[in-house]
Enzyme design. Structure first.
Site, PDB file in Angstrom:
ATOM      1  N   TYR A  16     -61.284  30.501  63.522  1.00 59.36           N
ATOM      2  CA  TYR A  16     -59.898  30.696  63.955  1.00 59.36           C
ATOM      3  C   TYR A  16     -59.146  29.363  63.983  1.00 59.36           C
ATOM      4  CZ  TYR A  16     -55.939  31.742  66.986  1.00 59.36           C
ATOM      5  OH  TYR A  16     -54.668  31.854  67.509  1.00 59.36           O
ATOM      6  N   ASP A  40     -49.804  34.928  74.843  1.00 61.02           N
ATOM      7  CA  ASP A  40     -49.661  33.514  74.470  1.00 61.02           C
ATOM      8  C   ASP A  40     -48.259  33.028  74.808  1.00 61.02           C
ATOM      9  OD1 ASP A  40     -49.659  30.988  73.322  1.00 61.02           O
ATOM     10  OD2 ASP A  40     -50.404  31.661  71.381  1.00 61.02           O
ATOM     11  N   ASP A  96     -52.189  20.933  73.971  1.00 60.55           N
ATOM     12  CA  ASP A  96     -53.590  21.179  74.307  1.00 60.55           C
ATOM     13  C   ASP A  96     -53.679  22.578  74.891  1.00 60.55           C
ATOM     14  OD1 ASP A  96     -54.834  18.663  73.618  1.00 60.55           O
ATOM     15  OD2 ASP A  96     -53.629  17.813  75.240  1.00 60.55           O
ATOM     16  N   ASP A  99     -57.955  28.883  74.190  1.00 52.77           N
ATOM     17  CA  ASP A  99     -57.850  30.302  73.860  1.00 52.77           C
ATOM     18  C   ASP A  99     -59.120  31.002  74.316  1.00 52.77           C
ATOM     19  OD1 ASP A  99     -55.400  29.869  72.686  1.00 52.77           O
ATOM     20  OD2 ASP A  99     -56.018  30.448  70.666  1.00 52.77           O
TER      21      ASP A  99
END
Length: 124
Positions: A16, A40, A96, A99
């Site tokens: 990813y 997100d 930064d 996930d």
């Protein structure tokens, strides 16, 4: 088939980040299940389904030049979940982020939550 092993989760999440680094929106979308969710950043309204997720990546990642690099090892569980710390650079700014993803039995992302806020964005 069963959920991905911890080692498979590590490989999927590393892939990813490589796809983000390459700006490969179609490659990223191929990693998602049709009914996946994306939050997100965490706290934003979750996106539901591949069409909403595709629009999100095409408007964000697809609209700018970015690079991404791991900033630490992928942490993976034995039940198809993991967390990946990485840095995304876009324009004159760096982000930064961590996930957290859960995968289904086909190795597709069923949920992704990105942990970041403005305190994680800085000039590069």
């Amino acid at each position: 088939m069963g959920l991905p092993t911890a080692q498979e989760v590590q490989q999927l999440m590393q892939r990813y980040v490589l796809l983000v680094d390459g700006g490969d929106v179609e490659g990223i979308l191929a990693m998602y299940a049709e009914d996946a969710t994306v939050e997100d950043p965490v706290g934003a309204a979750p996106l539901r389904g591949i069409e909403a997720i595709a629009a999100f990546y095409r408007q964000g990642l697809g609209a700018m030049q970015v690079s991404a690099v791991l900033t630490g090892p992928v942490r993976a569980t034995c039940d198809g979940q993991g967390a990946v710390p990485f840095r995304v650079v876009f324009g004159e700014r760096g982000l930064d982020v961590i996930d957290v993803m859960a995968f289904d039995e086909r190795g597709l992302i069923r949920s992704m939550k990105a942990y970041w806020s403005e305190v994680n964005v800085e000039a590069v």
